[in-house]
Design a protein around this motif. Structure first.
Motif, PDB file in Angstrom:
ATOM      1  N   ASP A  32       0.807  -1.104   0.021  1.00  0.00           N
ATOM      2  CA  ASP A  32      -0.032   0.181   0.047  1.00  0.00           C
ATOM      3  C   ASP A  32       0.921   1.391   0.096  1.00  0.00           C
ATOM      4  OD1 ASP A  32       0.961   0.451   2.663  1.00  0.00           O
ATOM      5  OD2 ASP A  32      -0.859  -0.293   3.560  1.00  0.00           O
ATOM      6  N   PHE A  33       0.174   2.341  -0.152  1.00  0.00           N
ATOM      7  CA  PHE A  33       1.039   3.570  -0.398  1.00  0.00           C
ATOM      8  C   PHE A  33       1.867   4.029   0.944  1.00  0.00           C
ATOM      9  CE2 PHE A  33       1.061   8.390  -0.172  1.00  0.00           C
ATOM     10  CZ  PHE A  33       1.690   8.450  -1.403  1.00  0.00           C
ATOM     11  N   GLN A  34       1.166   3.719   2.099  1.00  0.00           N
ATOM     12  CA  GLN A  34       1.777   3.963   3.342  1.00  0.00           C
ATOM     13  C   GLN A  34       3.134   3.231   3.561  1.00  0.00           C
ATOM     14  OE1 GLN A  34       1.167   6.388   5.641  1.00  0.00           O
ATOM     15  NE2 GLN A  34      -0.429   7.149   4.174  1.00  0.00           N
ATOM     16  N   LYS A  35       3.089   1.954   3.113  1.00  0.00           N
ATOM     17  CA  LYS A  35       4.463   1.028   3.219  1.00  0.00           C
ATOM     18  C   LYS A  35       5.474   1.522   2.283  1.00  0.00           C
ATOM     19  CE  LYS A  35       6.689  -2.437   4.208  1.00  0.00           C
ATOM     20  NZ  LYS A  35       7.501  -2.646   5.504  1.00  0.00           N
ATOM     21  N   LEU A  36       4.872   2.085   0.940  1.00  0.00           N
ATOM     22  CA  LEU A  36       5.825   2.635   0.151  1.00  0.00           C
ATOM     23  C   LEU A  36       6.630   3.916   0.787  1.00  0.00           C
ATOM     24  CD1 LEU A  36       7.340   2.617  -2.855  1.00  0.00           C
ATOM     25  CD2 LEU A  36       5.234   3.761  -3.620  1.00  0.00           C
ATOM     26  N   LEU A  37       5.797   4.625   1.273  1.00  0.00           N
ATOM     27  CA  LEU A  37       6.353   6.015   1.939  1.00  0.00           C
ATOM     28  C   LEU A  37       7.483   5.687   3.006  1.00  0.00           C
ATOM     29  CD1 LEU A  37       3.295   8.334   2.007  1.00  0.00           C
ATOM     30  CD2 LEU A  37       5.320   8.330   0.511  1.00  0.00           C
ATOM     31  N   SER A  38       6.846   4.465   3.769  1.00  0.00           N
ATOM     32  CA  SER A  38       7.973   4.288   4.708  1.00  0.00           C
ATOM     33  C   SER A  38       9.223   3.678   4.236  1.00  0.00           C
ATOM     34  CB  SER A  38       7.054   3.072   5.769  1.00  0.00           C
ATOM     35  OG  SER A  38       8.207   2.690   6.499  1.00  0.00           O
ATOM     36  N   LEU A  39       9.186   2.867   3.300  1.00  0.00           N
ATOM     37  CA  LEU A  39      10.509   2.517   2.578  1.00  0.00           C
ATOM     38  C   LEU A  39      11.149   3.706   2.030  1.00  0.00           C
ATOM     39  CD1 LEU A  39       9.126  -0.848   0.818  1.00  0.00           C
ATOM     40  CD2 LEU A  39      10.539  -0.608   2.820  1.00  0.00           C
ATOM     41  N   ILE A  40      10.548   4.632   1.378  1.00  0.00           N
ATOM     42  CA  ILE A  40      11.305   5.577   0.993  1.00  0.00           C
ATOM     43  C   ILE A  40      12.161   6.502   1.658  1.00  0.00           C
ATOM     44  CG2 ILE A  40      11.113   7.780  -0.445  1.00  0.00           C
ATOM     45  CD1 ILE A  40       8.887   6.243  -2.032  1.00  0.00           C
ATOM     46  N   SER A  41      11.386   6.582   3.017  1.00  0.00           N
ATOM     47  CA  SER A  41      11.973   7.351   4.150  1.00  0.00           C
ATOM     48  C   SER A  41      13.166   6.899   4.699  1.00  0.00           C
ATOM     49  CB  SER A  41      10.789   7.695   5.222  1.00  0.00           C
ATOM     50  OG  SER A  41      10.728   6.435   5.787  1.00  0.00           O
ATOM     51  N   LYS A  42      13.324   5.442   4.732  1.00  0.00           N
ATOM     52  CA  LYS A  42      14.663   4.940   5.085  1.00  0.00           C
ATOM     53  C   LYS A  42      15.976   4.915   4.064  1.00  0.00           C
ATOM     54  CE  LYS A  42      11.646   1.570   7.640  1.00  0.00           C
ATOM     55  NZ  LYS A  42      11.428   0.285   7.682  1.00  0.00           N
ATOM     56  N   ASP A  60      17.246  -1.649  -1.349  1.00  0.00           N
ATOM     57  CA  ASP A  60      18.110  -1.089  -2.478  1.00  0.00           C
ATOM     58  C   ASP A  60      16.971  -0.402  -3.376  1.00  0.00           C
ATOM     59  OD1 ASP A  60      20.474  -0.692  -4.004  1.00  0.00           O
ATOM     60  OD2 ASP A  60      19.495  -2.234  -5.408  1.00  0.00           O
ATOM     61  N   PHE A  61      17.299   0.886  -3.681  1.00  0.00           N
ATOM     62  CA  PHE A  61      16.523   1.722  -4.331  1.00  0.00           C
ATOM     63  C   PHE A  61      17.005   1.703  -5.955  1.00  0.00           C
ATOM     64  CE2 PHE A  61      15.428   3.898  -0.492  1.00  0.00           C
ATOM     65  CZ  PHE A  61      14.070   3.627  -0.381  1.00  0.00           C
ATOM     66  N   LYS A  62      16.228   1.546  -6.885  1.00  0.00           N
ATOM     67  CA  LYS A  62      16.516   1.754  -8.354  1.00  0.00           C
ATOM     68  C   LYS A  62      15.906   3.152  -8.833  1.00  0.00           C
ATOM     69  CE  LYS A  62      19.102  -1.742  -8.369  1.00  0.00           C
ATOM     70  NZ  LYS A  62      20.651  -1.820  -8.450  1.00  0.00           N
ATOM     71  N   GLU A  63      16.505   3.994  -9.304  1.00  0.00           N
ATOM     72  CA  GLU A  63      16.084   5.114  -9.971  1.00  0.00           C
ATOM     73  C   GLU A  63      15.205   4.599 -11.360  1.00  0.00           C
ATOM     74  OE1 GLU A  63      17.324   9.251 -12.009  1.00  0.00           O
ATOM     75  OE2 GLU A  63      18.412   8.470 -10.296  1.00  0.00           O
ATOM     76  N   LYS A  64      15.850   3.761 -12.131  1.00  0.00           N
ATOM     77  CA  LYS A  64      15.247   3.228 -13.303  1.00  0.00           C
ATOM     78  C   LYS A  64      15.351   1.767 -13.039  1.00  0.00           C
ATOM     79  CE  LYS A  64      17.440   6.383 -16.116  1.00  0.00           C
ATOM     80  NZ  LYS A  64      17.945   6.686 -17.506  1.00  0.00           N
ATOM     81  N   LEU A  65      14.576   1.212 -13.922  1.00  0.00           N
ATOM     82  CA  LEU A  65      14.537  -0.450 -14.060  1.00  0.00           C
ATOM     83  C   LEU A  65      14.222  -0.534 -15.588  1.00  0.00           C
ATOM     84  CD1 LEU A  65      14.880  -3.000 -12.514  1.00  0.00           C
ATOM     85  CD2 LEU A  65      12.317  -2.982 -12.203  1.00  0.00           C
ATOM     86  N   ASN A  66      15.393  -1.209 -16.128  1.00  0.00           N
ATOM     87  CA  ASN A  66      15.142  -1.405 -17.593  1.00  0.00           C
ATOM     88  C   ASN A  66      15.016  -2.928 -17.768  1.00  0.00           C
ATOM     89  OD1 ASN A  66      15.245  -1.719 -20.117  1.00  0.00           O
ATOM     90  ND2 ASN A  66      17.481  -0.774 -20.517  1.00  0.00           N
TER      91      ASN A  66
END
Length: 51
Positions: free
Chosen positions: A2-12, A19-25
């Protein structure tokens, strides 16, 4: 996810489990291999650091 979980991950910060990916090809073979390599390395990295 859900959106709240996504926001929580982004804040970490990135780390052993995140591991964050700016782009995924995944349109090319090299992009697919890069995703596979990253997916495999995350849990493997943790095991190596625990030793």
């Amino acid at each position: 996810m859900d959106f709240q979980k996504l926001l929580s991950l982004i804040s970490k910060e990135e780390g052993l489990k995140l591991d964050f990916k700016e782009k995924l090809n995944i349109d090319t073979e090299s992009g697919k291999k890069n995703l596979q390599r990253t997916y495999v390395q995350l849990p493997t990295q943790r095991v190596v650091e625990d030793i």
